[in-house]
Scaffold this active site. Structure first.
Site, short mmCIF file in Angstrom:
data_model
loop_
_atom_site.label_atom_id
_atom_site.label_comp_id
_atom_site.label_asym_id
_atom_site.label_seq_id
_atom_site.Cartn_x
_atom_site.Cartn_y
_atom_site.Cartn_z
N HIS A 18 11.04 -0.66 18.91
CA HIS A 18 11.46 -0.77 20.32
C HIS A 18 11.06 0.42 21.16
CE1 HIS A 18 14.02 -3.07 23.20
NE2 HIS A 18 13.73 -4.03 22.36
N HIS A 118 5.73 -13.22 21.94
CA HIS A 118 7.04 -12.64 22.24
C HIS A 118 7.90 -13.72 22.89
CE1 HIS A 118 9.72 -10.13 24.96
NE2 HIS A 118 9.99 -9.67 23.76
#
Length: 210
Positions: A18, A118
């Site tokens: 992340h 995604h």
């Protein structure tokens, strides 16, 4: 290591960072992860420098996955031309829809790079991703939100017929369009719940990238 020992070699593990590391930290951690053979190492650093992502990729022996925050074929071409990723992560809802993402996938195909769309959003987004997955030869893996699991309170009740999951595989629907139809009654059963959007801050008041 605990997860690999518990799951054995039959299950792939994806490591999501992340965007929390510096390039040097990403290299150190990436090398430490190599014995665990992760499927990919996602977003180890911020996507603000493709050159630095390429630098990290060149110093580790596990695949990097990135691309959820970029959205044009030009940006993806820069990423691919620098060998900065072995899996790209275009977002159908951000990167120009199915047609544009198919172009992005073709760029990746020419460089033997896999595509992992995604998708943290709705069942409609998932259905669109599945249509993309079904028509590209370099599809690798599909992310889908927790709302599709049976434990989630809403599940896929926003559409009349949700996508099916069989043995870990999303089944491509053969209905018109992307295969799903919105359930208008869901608006009454699941009314909008306002919530405050807050930004995480460090102790000194600066913004933390999420």
């Amino acid at each position: 290591k605990v997860y690999r020992e518990a799951l054995g070699d039959e299950v792939d593990i994806c490591v999501e960072i992340h965007r929390q590391l510096t390039p040097s930290e990403a290299i150190v951690l990436g090398r430490a992860l190599e014995p665990l053979r992760p499927f990919f190492y996602e977003d180890p650093i911020l996507p603000d420098s493709i050159d630095q992502m390429a630098f990290v990729a060149s110093h580790i022996n596990i695949p990097i996955a990135t691309g959820e925050r970029i959205h044009t074929i030009f940006e993806f071409e820069e990423l691919l031309s620098r060998n900065a990723a072995q899996y790209i992560r275009p977002d159908v809802c951000l990167a120009g829809g199915i047609s544009h993402c198919k172009k992005i996938a073709a760029l990746a195909e020419a460089r033997h790079v896999g595509v992992v769309p995604h998708n943290p959003l709705s069942p409609v987004s998932t259905a669109a991703c599945v249509q993309l997955d079904a028509c590209i030869p370099n599809f690798a893996l599909q992310e889908y939100p927790h709302s599709m699991s049976e434990e989630a309170p809403r599940g896929d009740k926003l559409v009349k017929e949700p996508l099916r999951i069989e043995k870990g595989h999303l089944i491509v629907l053969d209905k018109p369009g992307i295969g799903v139809e919105l359930d208008d009654s869901a608006l009454e059963r699941f009314p909008m719940i306002p919530r405050l959007l807050s930004t995480r801050l460090r102790y000194d008041g600066s913004v933390i990238d999420q």
